[in-house]
Design a protein around this motif. Structure first.
Motif, short mmCIF file in Angstrom:
data_model
loop_
_atom_site.label_atom_id
_atom_site.label_comp_id
_atom_site.label_asym_id
_atom_site.label_seq_id
_atom_site.Cartn_x
_atom_site.Cartn_y
_atom_site.Cartn_z
N LYS A 145 0.82 -1.21 0.00
CA LYS A 145 0.00 0.00 0.00
C LYS A 145 0.86 1.26 0.00
CE LYS A 145 -1.89 1.53 3.77
NZ LYS A 145 -2.72 1.65 5.00
N ASP A 146 1.92 1.26 0.81
CA ASP A 146 2.79 2.43 0.88
C ASP A 146 3.52 2.67 -0.44
OD1 ASP A 146 2.05 2.96 3.47
OD2 ASP A 146 3.76 1.96 4.37
N MET A 147 3.91 1.58 -1.10
CA MET A 147 4.59 1.74 -2.40
C MET A 147 3.66 2.37 -3.42
SD MET A 147 7.71 0.75 -2.03
CE MET A 147 8.21 0.74 -3.73
N GLN A 148 2.40 1.98 -3.41
CA GLN A 148 1.44 2.55 -4.35
C GLN A 148 1.19 4.03 -4.06
OE1 GLN A 148 0.69 0.43 -6.88
NE2 GLN A 148 2.02 -0.88 -5.67
N SER A 149 1.36 4.43 -2.80
CA SER A 149 1.10 5.82 -2.40
C SER A 149 2.38 6.65 -2.35
CB SER A 149 0.44 5.85 -1.02
OG SER A 149 -0.75 5.09 -1.01
N ASP A 150 3.52 6.04 -2.74
CA ASP A 150 4.82 6.73 -2.72
C ASP A 150 5.17 7.23 -1.32
OD1 ASP A 150 5.39 6.35 -5.47
OD2 ASP A 150 4.14 8.07 -5.99
N ILE A 151 4.89 6.39 -0.33
CA ILE A 151 5.31 6.64 1.05
C ILE A 151 6.49 5.73 1.35
CG2 ILE A 151 4.63 6.52 3.47
CD1 ILE A 151 1.74 7.02 2.55
N TYR A 152 7.57 6.29 1.85
CA TYR A 152 8.80 5.51 2.02
C TYR A 152 9.01 5.16 3.49
CZ TYR A 152 9.44 6.78 -2.77
OH TYR A 152 9.24 6.93 -4.12
N THR A 153 9.19 3.87 3.73
CA THR A 153 9.42 3.34 5.07
C THR A 153 10.68 2.48 5.04
OG1 THR A 153 8.11 1.33 4.67
CG2 THR A 153 6.92 3.28 5.48
N LEU A 154 11.13 2.04 6.20
CA LEU A 154 12.33 1.21 6.25
C LEU A 154 12.18 -0.08 5.43
CD1 LEU A 154 13.16 1.80 9.99
CD2 LEU A 154 14.66 2.37 8.07
N PRO A 155 11.05 -0.79 5.51
CA PRO A 155 10.95 -2.02 4.73
C PRO A 155 10.86 -1.83 3.21
CG PRO A 155 9.44 -2.08 6.59
CD PRO A 155 9.93 -0.68 6.47
N ASN A 156 10.45 -0.64 2.74
CA ASN A 156 10.38 -0.51 1.28
C ASN A 156 11.47 0.36 0.67
OD1 ASN A 156 9.51 2.29 1.28
ND2 ASN A 156 7.40 1.65 1.52
N LEU A 157 12.12 1.20 1.48
CA LEU A 157 13.19 2.04 0.93
C LEU A 157 14.56 1.42 1.14
CD1 LEU A 157 13.81 4.69 -0.52
CD2 LEU A 157 13.96 5.81 1.72
N TYR A 158 14.72 0.68 2.21
CA TYR A 158 16.00 0.02 2.51
C TYR A 158 15.76 -1.48 2.68
CZ TYR A 158 17.69 4.76 3.19
OH TYR A 158 18.04 6.07 2.97
N PRO A 159 15.49 -2.18 1.54
CA PRO A 159 15.06 -3.58 1.61
C PRO A 159 16.20 -4.59 1.82
CG PRO A 159 15.09 -2.85 -0.68
CD PRO A 159 15.47 -1.66 0.15
N ASP A 160 17.06 -4.30 2.80
CA ASP A 160 18.05 -5.29 3.24
C ASP A 160 17.42 -6.01 4.43
OD1 ASP A 160 20.12 -6.77 4.30
OD2 ASP A 160 21.64 -5.23 3.96
N TYR A 161 16.66 -7.05 4.14
CA TYR A 161 15.83 -7.66 5.18
C TYR A 161 16.63 -8.47 6.18
CZ TYR A 161 12.12 -5.92 2.28
OH TYR A 161 11.31 -5.09 1.58
N LYS A 162 17.81 -8.90 5.82
CA LYS A 162 18.67 -9.57 6.81
C LYS A 162 19.04 -8.59 7.91
CE LYS A 162 23.03 -12.09 7.35
NZ LYS A 162 24.24 -12.60 6.65
N ARG A 163 19.40 -7.38 7.53
CA ARG A 163 19.73 -6.34 8.51
C ARG A 163 18.49 -5.96 9.33
NH1 ARG A 163 21.99 -1.24 5.88
NH2 ARG A 163 22.38 -0.71 8.07
N LEU A 164 17.37 -5.81 8.64
CA LEU A 164 16.17 -5.36 9.32
C LEU A 164 15.67 -6.41 10.32
CD1 LEU A 164 14.43 -2.87 9.45
CD2 LEU A 164 13.04 -3.76 7.58
N LEU A 165 15.72 -7.68 9.93
CA LEU A 165 15.33 -8.75 10.84
C LEU A 165 16.28 -8.83 12.04
CD1 LEU A 165 14.30 -11.47 8.24
CD2 LEU A 165 12.85 -10.65 10.11
#
Length: 354
Positions: A225-245
């Motif tokens: 939903k955020d990607m469709q609305s051009d809202i940037y969050t940690l999971p969609n702007l910095y998609p290094d999920y190993k780091r985020l997890l």
């Protein structure tokens, strides 16, 4: 010797089943009592709330009762009074409508700040901010510490305004972490400001990593939903999920440590842990799914090309629900904090009211 704070599957299952029933009861109570409560302040307004408004108000109400106000009171062995519950309901109506002032650009920042800091002399510009003024003034009238509540709302304003930077794809990762944590943290403290019994300093420290985890969970579920609305969050702007997890689990361990160090009964701390990790468990599962879907993605543009089915974690199947209960148990028992920190958010510092 087994640890006394270990959460077993059957304990989590029973608690989560009870919580699911409670959510339904709470929703029914809100729908029954809200029209009269709101009607005493702004007659006729309850009928004008949209389906989306009602959905968001219900979520605020349920979070406040189970995770924040009611959850923290149970932890301390305190019952919520009827007066406190009415304040929580009023604030649950106020919260999402206040968010709309920013998200829908209903008012400019100077007007929102004026309403926030000086509601008594504020002159409304439209029907929505007139309603918000009436609710806000009523809350200040019935809150036990009105100036403290006003200060907390001002800090919510500060971080809501800062969150508008999330429309910029060039926002830095550290600034995004600060916004992610602080906008949720101060919203939590705002709800606690309507309670008769203030939080201790140690409880406030516990709530800071909890706030970050709640917002990360929300952002992980809302990636599509955020990607469709051009809202940037940690999971969609910095998609290094190993780091985020990795960061997510460090914050889980920090929350658990601070919770277990509080001077409250072990049984109540276990119940609160299950309640909090009910949401964190879904967040962790969602981040895991994103890590699989985005394993060949290195930026937001690549993530945006993926389908909704790939990005949204489906929690409705029986298998997923069993995985969720197991994940809640695992998170509740997680204690190890890695020495390798990708980001260490500092405890929020309260800005002065003026």
């Amino acid at each position: 010797m087994p640890r006394t704070d270990t959460v077993h599957f059957y304990e989590a299952f029973l608690r989560l089943s009870w919580l699911r029933w409670q959510l339904k009861v709470q929703e029914q109570r809100l729908r029954k009592e809200m029209p009269a409560l709101l009607g005493n302040i702004a007659p006729g307004w309850a009928e004008h709330l949209s389906t989306n408004d009602l959905y968001r108000i219900t979520k605020y109400w349920q979070l406040a009762l189970n995770l924040i106000c009611g959850g923290l009171y149970r932890l301390r062995g305190l019952p919520l009074t009827e007066a406190e519950q009415q304040r929580i309901m009023l604030l649950s109506i106020f919260g999402p409508l206040y968010d709309d002032l920013f998200d829908e650009k209903i008012l400019c920042y100077e007007q929102i700040e004026a309403l926030t800091k000086s509601p008594e002399g504020y002159i409304p510009h439209n029907a929505k901010d007139e309603l918000l003024k009436k609710i806000y003034l009523r809350l200040l009238d019935v809150a036990p510490y009105p100036e403290e509540m006003k200060g907390h709302l001002f800090r919510v304003f500060i971080w809501q305004k800062a969150s508008m930077k999330q429309l910029d794809p060039h926002i830095g990762e550290e600034e995004l972490y600060e916004i992610t944590y602080n906008k949720c943290y101060h919203s939590i403290l705002l709800f606690c400001a309507v309670l008769d019994h203030p939080l201790t300093a140690e409880m406030q420290k516990m709530l800071y990593p909890m706030a970050g985890l709640l917002q990360l969970t929300n952002d992980a579920f809302d990636v599509y939903k955020d990607m469709q609305s051009d809202i940037y969050t940690l999971p969609n702007l910095y998609p290094d999920y190993k780091r985020l997890l990795h960061h997510f689990m460090n914050e889980v361990a920090l929350f658990n440590e601070r919770l277990m160090n509080l001077p409250f009964p072990g049984r109540e701390k276990k119940i609160y842990s299950i309640t909090v990790h009910a949401l964190n468990g879904m967040g962790h599962m969602s981040l895991e799914q994103l890590s699989i879907a985005g394993r060949y993605v290195s930026n937001a543009a690549g993530l945006k090309a993926l389908s909704r089915k790939e990005l949204v974690c489906d929690m409705d199947t029986f298998g997923q629900k069993i995985r969720w209960v197991k994940r809640v148990c695992a998170l509740a028992g997680h204690r190890s904090v890695s020495d390798k920190h990708y980001y260490v958010p500092s405890q929020a510092v309260s800005q002065p009211l003026c």
